[in-house]
Write an enzyme that holds these catalytic residues in place. Structure first.
Site, PDB file in Angstrom:
ATOM      1  N   GLU A  71      15.733  81.397 -25.060  1.00  0.00           N
ATOM      2  CA  GLU A  71      15.103  80.079 -25.085  1.00  0.00           C
ATOM      3  C   GLU A  71      13.651  80.250 -25.534  1.00  0.00           C
ATOM      4  O   GLU A  71      12.903  81.035 -24.958  1.00  0.00           O
ATOM      5  CB  GLU A  71      15.155  79.410 -23.720  1.00  0.00           C
ATOM      6  CG  GLU A  71      14.522  78.023 -23.721  1.00  0.00           C
ATOM      7  CD  GLU A  71      14.645  77.301 -22.388  1.00  0.00           C
ATOM      8  OE1 GLU A  71      14.089  76.190 -22.270  1.00  0.00           O
ATOM      9  OE2 GLU A  71      15.294  77.841 -21.469  1.00  0.00           O
ATOM     10  N   ASN A 127      13.712  73.380 -26.953  1.00  0.00           N
ATOM     11  CA  ASN A 127      13.545  72.110 -26.257  1.00  0.00           C
ATOM     12  C   ASN A 127      13.080  71.045 -27.241  1.00  0.00           C
ATOM     13  O   ASN A 127      12.212  71.295 -28.077  1.00  0.00           O
ATOM     14  CB  ASN A 127      12.524  72.250 -25.125  1.00  0.00           C
ATOM     15  CG  ASN A 127      13.022  73.165 -24.022  1.00  0.00           C
ATOM     16  OD1 ASN A 127      13.871  72.788 -23.238  1.00  0.00           O
ATOM     17  ND2 ASN A 127      12.507  74.386 -23.982  1.00  0.00           N
ATOM     18  N   GLU A 141      17.912  71.579 -26.647  1.00  0.00           N
ATOM     19  CA  GLU A 141      17.968  71.124 -25.255  1.00  0.00           C
ATOM     20  C   GLU A 141      17.163  69.837 -25.117  1.00  0.00           C
ATOM     21  O   GLU A 141      15.984  69.793 -25.496  1.00  0.00           O
ATOM     22  CB  GLU A 141      17.414  72.197 -24.320  1.00  0.00           C
ATOM     23  CG  GLU A 141      18.196  73.506 -24.386  1.00  0.00           C
ATOM     24  CD  GLU A 141      17.660  74.542 -23.406  1.00  0.00           C
ATOM     25  OE1 GLU A 141      16.786  74.175 -22.587  1.00  0.00           O
ATOM     26  OE2 GLU A 141      18.104  75.707 -23.464  1.00  0.00           O
ATOM     27  N   ASP A 185      19.217  69.463 -20.530  1.00  0.00           N
ATOM     28  CA  ASP A 185      18.357  70.323 -19.735  1.00  0.00           C
ATOM     29  C   ASP A 185      18.050  69.665 -18.389  1.00  0.00           C
ATOM     30  O   ASP A 185      18.025  68.432 -18.279  1.00  0.00           O
ATOM     31  CB  ASP A 185      17.055  70.578 -20.508  1.00  0.00           C
ATOM     32  CG  ASP A 185      16.290  71.770 -19.968  1.00  0.00           C
ATOM     33  OD1 ASP A 185      16.876  72.539 -19.186  1.00  0.00           O
ATOM     34  OD2 ASP A 185      15.110  71.929 -20.333  1.00  0.00           O
ATOM     35  N   GLU A 241      19.956  77.635 -14.402  1.00  0.00           N
ATOM     36  CA  GLU A 241      18.558  77.992 -14.625  1.00  0.00           C
ATOM     37  C   GLU A 241      17.913  78.464 -13.314  1.00  0.00           C
ATOM     38  O   GLU A 241      18.367  78.111 -12.230  1.00  0.00           O
ATOM     39  CB  GLU A 241      17.779  76.789 -15.151  1.00  0.00           C
ATOM     40  CG  GLU A 241      18.184  76.310 -16.519  1.00  0.00           C
ATOM     41  CD  GLU A 241      17.279  75.195 -17.013  1.00  0.00           C
ATOM     42  OE1 GLU A 241      16.491  75.451 -17.922  1.00  0.00           O
ATOM     43  OE2 GLU A 241      17.370  74.070 -16.494  1.00  0.00           O
TER      44      GLU A 241
END
Length: 942
Positions: free
Chosen positions: A414, A472, A504, A534, A591
């Site tokens: 990520e 993101n 995300e 997310d 997460e």
């Protein structure tokens, strides 16, 4: 053990907690009582005045459906769909009429004059309930000589002692007669859950006040409980001040939702309250207790305005909006129990059942945090500082590993932005993202992260590391109409395949403009890019919203993982998300995993992918543990090294369309079995060869399922249900036609002991699922009642039908993608891929490159829709002017390339002049174009 996301409809809420509900005790809230009729949903038993009634399975299903929705009228077609899962096209509507007639003969005292199961002429059927009366507060004289007759369900008490009760109240309380109630304390009839509220109502009545109506649970003398609406007023009884209480048995459908929404995770700051349509509180979570000062036991049943009130008359406005639109949002100030005021963002949503009827209201109230005292610490950056940092290239990208929990391999990274500030040091996003979003610089910052991370991951993949990239996307970026084009251009330039990219998005960003976000994400998904939600479970989206988007994965928020190894509530919520993902065929990522215990707990719930400090903090590119990543096949590595290449991608996380069937294989076969001689991270050579030969992502996915042993045959050698199911799933990975998928499904039905019948035969024992999937006359599956084959079919057929349907959809998508993979969707011309193949093959000819001038002015002045129209128009013109034997491509933005085989330069110049003349006639101002011509020769050079 409960879970809620706001706003939602009742059907959506049921879907979100489906996995949790399956574990609940079936004895809770499974009995419906309607007058003399009692329906035990768990035991599937019906009694009338205590007398057992023998019903067939379909009669019971029909009665239970109507009893759960009293007072609602359903047409015969609606009942066919709801109870028989059929339609008038497949089954005669007279089937419903016949079952209604049978029910009346069994439950009605006089079937010729039914009192419960009514026919609504021209509309359908309904199960009637007595309508509760109104609650008009006031004072009346109830003296023994001139008192008005008691209404239905009324008792009179003096100082809390019952002095009179009518027949309806006697029946509601379960007493043998009025004498059993006289002298009793009113509170003796109230269940423990409602005693606190009842005691306060008695005090209010004694003080001469008439409180609003309230929902309460009564404790009947026979030990059962009944939900009633209570209305109180002050009366006079034999010269004494007394209280009159009306009791209305409530058919409140929202009462059945209470168990689904109580006990929302304690760390959530949102106060979630569920009420009926009259705003009686039916559920009150822990955050509401902290915000308003009332415990759930104290709040249940009270009117919403009795537990908090708006400083302004916001509720009346909200009520009107709810009636019109079904939703209402506002920011205002509410008064809590101690009289203090709190600023909140409030949202109310009407809940509806599957027929569309309103059954309740969910209210979500989020406290508005006061502004921070800027003198207490360093302030955030201003717009100028952020602009300066971007210009000075002070931002950098760090990468956090996303791991396969089974074997510890690195499958994704990520990308997270960091700001190396010259004064404040290395800053995390929470120190500057708000400023970036407010100033609009988030677009530029996001483009920087996309470009940097795409080039880095493409380089890793080119070196043989089989990993994907997660990025993101903010709400502002999602609203940017240039996002799709920017992503396409960036990853093409970087050489990163679309299927290696995950975007995300948060739930909150999706609901700002649902239609625009859906259109944007569908365009990205069509390119092969995958979408993940997310921080799932902490935003405002519901399944109604999520169903609009091409979602491939859910990321469990860290607040649900932090206490997963110790807190039962955290564990139950995480489990419900994992099982929801399995129900919807989505990848689930946990997460915030920081300890080994959390990792083991997550794996125990069935989650196979995770990230967190246990595996590594976000680090610069040179510190990413690439040695943990699986290796790309040679052909995949070569394709990864070229922009525009779209080779198969065997990373499980980045294959949303390919892994669901493999996941199903894992679900139906024994776990923990690994073939001898192969480790969990190895793919068998035969599976790899089969995958490479077909080029199928599904084949790669099932090969990986094979390597983990999920397809291994259990000991004993006897065919069992999961063997036939897994065999069908293997077969679906090999079929190449829709007819083949249907034949495989029907063959599996026969192997499970079922037989096939035409839907037109009206076999009442047949399961209401078409196993022809539209590829022929409707066919249904059936088996002998109460047989093992019947149980197997009922358990597995719905998902097998869905798997076959998914395989057919994938086949059709593959056909469509084969057609579209070489085409620019906007202009209809060929794309860069075709150009890459055409250029090496040209011997003698000319290459023409055309660039539209002033195109940006149209985009900026008239919008991107106008720009797209210009590109489409120019594409049509080129298609008309250029020979079909030549290659005409749009290579990106406003640039076009024409490969003219066997043509000399003068002829090419004439072609360009013709194109220019034709474009002058149709081009909008100020669009023109520039062209460059190069000769290509087999003798070398251009």
């Amino acid at each position: 053990d409960d879970y809620v996301v706001k706003p939602f409809f009742a059907r959506e809420l049921a879907a979100r907690v489906l996995a949790v509900e399956r574990r609940r005790s079936l004895t809770e809230d499974t009995t419906l009582r309607i007058g003399p009729l009692e329906i035990d949903l768990a035991a599937r038993e019906v009694t009338v005045d205590g007398r057992p009634v023998d019903l067939t399975a379909k009669e019971f299903a029909l009665l239970a459906f109507l009893a759960a929705r009293p007072g609602h009228t359903f047409s015969r077609a609606e009942l066919l769909r709801a109870v028989w899962q059929s339609s008038p096209d497949w089954q005669q509507s007279s089937t419903v009429t016949e079952h209604i007639h049978r029910l009346r003969t069994k439950i009605e005292p006089d079937p010729g004059h039914p009192q419960m199961l009514k026919t609504v002429r021209g509309a359908g059927y309904r199960l009637d309930l007595p309508s509760p009366g109104t609650c008009d507060a006031g004072t009346e004289d109830a003296g023994t000589e001139d008192a008005q007759p008691l209404g239905a369900g009324a008792v009179i008490h003096v100082e809390g002692r019952i002095v009179a009760a009518d027949a309806a109240a006697v029946h509601i309380s379960g007493a043998g007669g009025e004498v059993d109630l006289l002298g009793k304390d009113v509170l003796d009839l109230v269940a423990a859950v409602s005693k606190a509220g009842a005691a306060e109502r008695l005090e209010a009545t004694a003080a001469g006040r008439s409180p609003r109506s309230q929902m309460m649970t009564l404790q009947r003398l026979d030990g059962n409980e009944v939900l009633v609406e209570v209305c109180a007023s002050t009366v006079t009884w034999e010269g004494q001040r007394a209280g009159r209480v009306e009791l209305h048995v409530s058919p409140d459908p929202s009462a059945r939702l209470r168990h689904l929404v109580t006990g929302v995770h304690s760390e959530l700051s949102d106060a979630v309250i569920v009420t009926d349509l009259h705003f009686h509180v039916r559920s009150w979570n822990g955050a509401a207790e902290r915000l308003y000062g009332w415990t759930e036991q104290e709040a249940l049943g009270r009117h919403l305005l009795d537990v908090f009130d708006w400083e302004d008359d916001e509720l009346s406005t909200g009520t009107r909006n709810l009636e019109i639109t079904g939703r209402w949002h506002a920011q205002g100030r509410q008064r809590t129990r101690d009289g203090s005021l709190v600023d909140v963002n409030s949202s109310m949503t009407m809940m509806r059942d599957e027929t569309g009827d309103a059954i309740g209201v969910v209210s979500v109230n989020r406290p508005v945090l006061p502004p921070l005292d800027q003198s207490d610490g360093p302030v955030g950056p201003d717009d100028g500082d952020l602009r300066r940092g971007l210009d000075a290239q002070e931002f950098e990208v760090h990468y956090q590993p996303v791991m396969a929990l089974v074997d510890g391999s690195l499958i994704n990274v990520e990308a997270l932005v960091r700001w190396r500030h010259p004064v404040r040091g290395l800053l995390r996003p929470d120190a500057f993202i708000e400023t970036a979003e407010r100033s609009g610089l988030i677009i530029e910052l996001g483009a920087f992260v996309l470009d940097t991370a795409s080039r880095q991951v493409a380089a890793w993949r080119a070196s043989g590391a089989n990993i994907g990239l997660s990025l993101n996307v903010s709400a502002a970026e999602l609203a940017d109409p240039e996002l799709v084009e920017r992503i396409i251009v960036t990853i093409d330039a970087a050489g990163l395949e679309p299927h290696a990219l995950w975007l995300e998005v948060t739930e909150t960003s999706l609901v700002r403009d649902v239609d625009q976000a859906a259109a944007m994400l569908h365009r990205l998904a069509d390119l092969g890019i995958s979408i993940a939600i997310d921080d799932f479970g902490t935003g405002w989206a519901s399944l109604t919203y999520l169903s609009k988007f091409p979602i491939h994965a859910l990321k469990i928020d860290r607040i649900f993982v932090t206490g997963i190894d110790e807190n039962a509530n955290d564990r139950a919520i995480a489990r419900s998300i994992v099982e929801l993902g399995a129900e919807l065929g989505l990848t689930v990522v946990a997460e915030g995993i920081e300890t080994v215990a959390q990792c083991e707990a997550v794996q125990a719930l069935g989650c196979r992918i995770g990230q967190g400090y246990l595996f590594g903090q976000p680090t610069p590119a040179d510190a990413v543990p690439l040695h943990l990543a699986p290796r790309l096949e040679t052909t995949d590595r070569a394709s990864s090294a070229h922009p525009g290449s779209r080779g198969p991608h065997p990373v499980a996380l980045a294959e949303p369309g390919a892994t669901e069937l493999a996941t199903r294989l894992a679900a139906v076969a024994p776990t923990g079995q690994v073939r001898s001689g192969e480790g969990p991270g190895q793919r068998s050579a035969s599976a790899a060869r089969g995958a490479a030969a077909t080029g199928s992502r599904l084949s790669l996915a099932v090969a990986e399922a094979s390597e983990a042993g999920v397809l291994a045959k259990p000991a004993g050698g006897e065919p069992v249900e999961h063997e036939w199911v897994s065999g069908m799933l293997r077969g679906l990975l090999r079929v190449r036609t829709s007819e083949g998928a249907v034949e495989l499904l029907q063959q599996t039905v026969r192997r499970l002991g079922g037989r096939l019948v035409l839907a037109s035969e009206n076999d009442t024992d047949a399961l209401p699922l078409d196993v022809s999937l539209g590829e022929g006359p409707p066919m249904l599956a059936t088996a002998e009642p109460f047989s093992v084959a019947r149980m197997q079919l009922e358990r597995t057929l719905p998902r097998l039908v869905e798997d076959a349907r998914q395989a057919i959809n994938l086949l059709r998508q593959a056909e469509r993608l084969t057609e579209e993979t070489n085409q620019d969707l906007l202009t209809g011309l060929a794309n860069r891929r075709v150009l890459d193949r055409a250029l090496p093959r040209i011997d003698d000819g000319v290459i023409v490159m055309i660039d539209l001038d002033h195109f940006k002015a149209v985009n900026d002045g008239s919008g991107h829709a106008a720009g797209d129209a210009v590109l489409a128009r120019f594409g049509r013109l080129l298609a008309n002017e250029v020979r079909t034997s030549d290659t005409t491509c749009r290579v990106g933005g406003e640039e076009f390339v024409i490969v003219l085989s066997g043509m000399d330069v003068p002829t090419a110049v004439e072609l360009v002049d013709r194109i220019r003349a034709s474009w002058t006639l149709v081009a909008p101002q100020p669009i023109t174009f520039s062209a460059g011509i190069a000769a290509a020769s087999s003798r070398g050079g251009t």
